[in-house]
Design an enzyme around this catalytic site. Structure first.
Site, PDB file in Angstrom:
ATOM      1  N   ASP A  44      15.568  16.348 -14.918  1.00 18.12           N
ATOM      2  CA  ASP A  44      14.158  16.788 -14.830  1.00 18.12           C
ATOM      3  C   ASP A  44      13.160  15.812 -15.453  1.00 18.12           C
ATOM      4  O   ASP A  44      12.264  16.237 -16.197  1.00 18.12           O
ATOM      5  CB  ASP A  44      14.001  18.171 -15.484  1.00 18.12           C
ATOM      6  CG  ASP A  44      14.807  19.253 -14.781  1.00 18.12           C
ATOM      7  OD1 ASP A  44      15.558  18.924 -13.852  1.00 18.12           O
ATOM      8  OD2 ASP A  44      14.693  20.423 -15.184  1.00 18.12           O
ATOM      9  N   ASP A  97      13.740  19.774 -11.092  1.00 14.39           N
ATOM     10  CA  ASP A  97      13.270  21.148 -11.067  1.00 14.39           C
ATOM     11  C   ASP A  97      12.389  21.222  -9.816  1.00 14.39           C
ATOM     12  O   ASP A  97      11.465  20.417  -9.647  1.00 14.39           O
ATOM     13  CB  ASP A  97      12.456  21.394 -12.353  1.00 14.39           C
ATOM     14  CG  ASP A  97      12.602  22.805 -12.896  1.00 14.39           C
ATOM     15  OD1 ASP A  97      13.673  23.417 -12.718  1.00 14.39           O
ATOM     16  OD2 ASP A  97      11.630  23.304 -13.511  1.00 14.39           O
ATOM     17  N   HIS A 119      10.725  24.086  -7.603  1.00 15.58           N
ATOM     18  CA  HIS A 119      10.447  25.501  -7.404  1.00 15.58           C
ATOM     19  C   HIS A 119       9.522  25.785  -6.212  1.00 15.58           C
ATOM     20  O   HIS A 119       8.567  25.033  -5.996  1.00 15.58           O
ATOM     21  CB  HIS A 119       9.747  26.084  -8.648  1.00 15.58           C
ATOM     22  CG  HIS A 119      10.549  26.016  -9.911  1.00 15.58           C
ATOM     23  ND1 HIS A 119      11.843  26.491 -10.006  1.00 15.58           N
ATOM     24  CD2 HIS A 119      10.237  25.569 -11.157  1.00 15.58           C
ATOM     25  CE1 HIS A 119      12.276  26.323 -11.251  1.00 15.58           C
ATOM     26  NE2 HIS A 119      11.327  25.759 -11.966  1.00 15.58           N
ATOM     27  N   HIS A 169       4.989  25.222 -12.546  1.00 18.34           N
ATOM     28  CA  HIS A 169       5.371  23.824 -12.772  1.00 18.34           C
ATOM     29  C   HIS A 169       6.366  23.379 -11.712  1.00 18.34           C
ATOM     30  O   HIS A 169       7.061  24.208 -11.116  1.00 18.34           O
ATOM     31  CB  HIS A 169       6.004  23.659 -14.167  1.00 18.34           C
ATOM     32  CG  HIS A 169       7.308  24.404 -14.300  1.00 18.34           C
ATOM     33  ND1 HIS A 169       7.381  25.744 -14.574  1.00 18.34           N
ATOM     34  CD2 HIS A 169       8.594  23.989 -14.149  1.00 18.34           C
ATOM     35  CE1 HIS A 169       8.648  26.133 -14.607  1.00 18.34           C
ATOM     36  NE2 HIS A 169       9.405  25.085 -14.338  1.00 18.34           N
ATOM     37  N   LYS A 224      17.061  21.860  -7.956  1.00 17.46           N
ATOM     38  CA  LYS A 224      17.506  23.132  -8.530  1.00 17.46           C
ATOM     39  C   LYS A 224      16.302  24.028  -8.747  1.00 17.46           C
ATOM     40  O   LYS A 224      15.170  23.544  -8.824  1.00 17.46           O
ATOM     41  CB  LYS A 224      18.234  22.900  -9.863  1.00 17.46           C
ATOM     42  CG  LYS A 224      17.350  22.317 -10.945  1.00 17.46           C
ATOM     43  CD  LYS A 224      18.137  22.073 -12.206  1.00 17.46           C
ATOM     44  CE  LYS A 224      17.283  21.525 -13.329  1.00 17.46           C
ATOM     45  NZ  LYS A 224      16.192  22.393 -13.777  1.00 17.46           N
ATOM     46  N   CYS A 239      16.911  22.624 -20.050  1.00 13.30           N
ATOM     47  CA  CYS A 239      17.720  22.081 -18.959  1.00 13.30           C
ATOM     48  C   CYS A 239      18.764  21.063 -19.408  1.00 13.30           C
ATOM     49  O   CYS A 239      19.853  21.009 -18.834  1.00 13.30           O
ATOM     50  CB  CYS A 239      16.809  21.531 -17.873  1.00 13.30           C
ATOM     51  SG  CYS A 239      15.872  22.875 -17.089  1.00 13.30           S
TER      52      CYS A 239
HETATM   53  C1  VGL Z   1      12.748  23.397 -17.809  1.00 14.69           C
HETATM   54  C2  VGL Z   1      11.644  25.308 -18.416  1.00 14.69           C
HETATM   55  C3  VGL Z   1      11.439  25.642 -17.087  1.00 14.69           C
HETATM   56  C4  VGL Z   1      13.461  22.156 -18.244  1.00 14.69           C
HETATM   57  C5  VGL Z   1      12.575  23.711 -16.490  1.00 14.69           C
HETATM   58  O1  VGL Z   1      13.515  21.187 -17.454  1.00 14.69           O
HETATM   59  O2  VGL Z   1      13.982  22.140 -19.376  1.00 14.69           O
HETATM   60  N1  VGL Z   1      12.287  24.195 -18.772  1.00 14.69           N
HETATM   61  N2  VGL Z   1      11.909  24.835 -16.140  1.00 14.69           N
HETATM   62 ZN    ZN Z   2      11.453  25.233 -14.092  1.00 15.91          ZN
END
Ligand code: VGL
Ligand code: ZN
Length: 202
Positions: free
Chosen positions: A9, A47, A49, A82, A107, A152
């Protein structure tokens, strides 16, 4: 022993100026860029979404980021919107050497469940394909860097170790959200407890 580097991420929304800032998140970029050429196989997760993801506080009237709800039976911390797929915030961080990345694993695409780990969703139901890919490539040892230490990175490392990969987290290549003071220390303790190696740098 065949090794791989996993970038977790490293996306614009997690860096200063982004939607879900990880303090000093940008400090890992030069560290990661130095590591990439040291590995024959470099993989990344993103990440990724949908705009109406269930982990977004905006989807739950009256709730705000940081609140905890039950999302389809699992405890879920709510976040600001996000890393919405195909938007600038979901792009790799500026300055990251993305040429060295062999394959990207998205993911968090299912609106009904979050996915902190690069391997499985938080319910351990869906596989992103990263584990089978590593096994097919004959990888036995993985090194993990990225964001965020206390979410993550931690869950990716725990799943990697659980799948039987000898797992190392490179401390200079990670930073955490630290919603509550001590969260990152606790994450490192949890990882050490699981048998994961934590090294400063390589
Ligand atoms: C993450 C919170 C929500 C991360 C991803 O990459 O750690 N944290 N989505
Ligand atoms: Zn996330």
């Amino acid at each position: 022993m065949k090794e791989a580097l996993i970038l977790v991420d490293i996306q614009k929304d997690f860096l200063p100026g982004g939607a879900l800032v990880v303090p000093e998140g940008d400090a890992i970029i030069p560290v990661v860029n130095e590591l990439i050429p040291q590995f024959g196989l470099v993989l990344a997760c993103k990440d990724w979404h949908p705009h109406d993801h269930g982990s977004f506080a905006s989807q739950h009237p009256g709730k705000k980021p940081g609140d905890i709800i039950i999302l389809n039976g699992l405890e879920q911390i709510l976040w600001p919107d996000h890393c919405v797929m195909e938007t600038p915030g979901a792009e790799f961080a500026q300055g990251l050497n993305t040429n060295g990345i062999h394959k990207i694993f998205p993911k968090g695409t299912d609106p009904a469940i979050d996915s902190y780990s690069a391997f499985f969703d938080n319910g351990h139901q869906q596989d992103t394909g990263l584990g089978p890919y590593l096994k097919e490539e004959g990888v036995e040892k993985v090194f993990i860097v990225g964001l965020a230490t206390d979410y993550c990175v931690k869950f990716t490392a725990l799943d990697a170790q659980g799948l039987g990969f000898k797992t190392t987290v490179i401390k200079q290549g990670v930073r955490g959200v630290e919603l509550n003071p001590g969260d990152c220390d606790k994450a490192f303790q949890d990882m050490i407890h699981a048998g994961i190696d934590i090294i400063s740098n390589r």
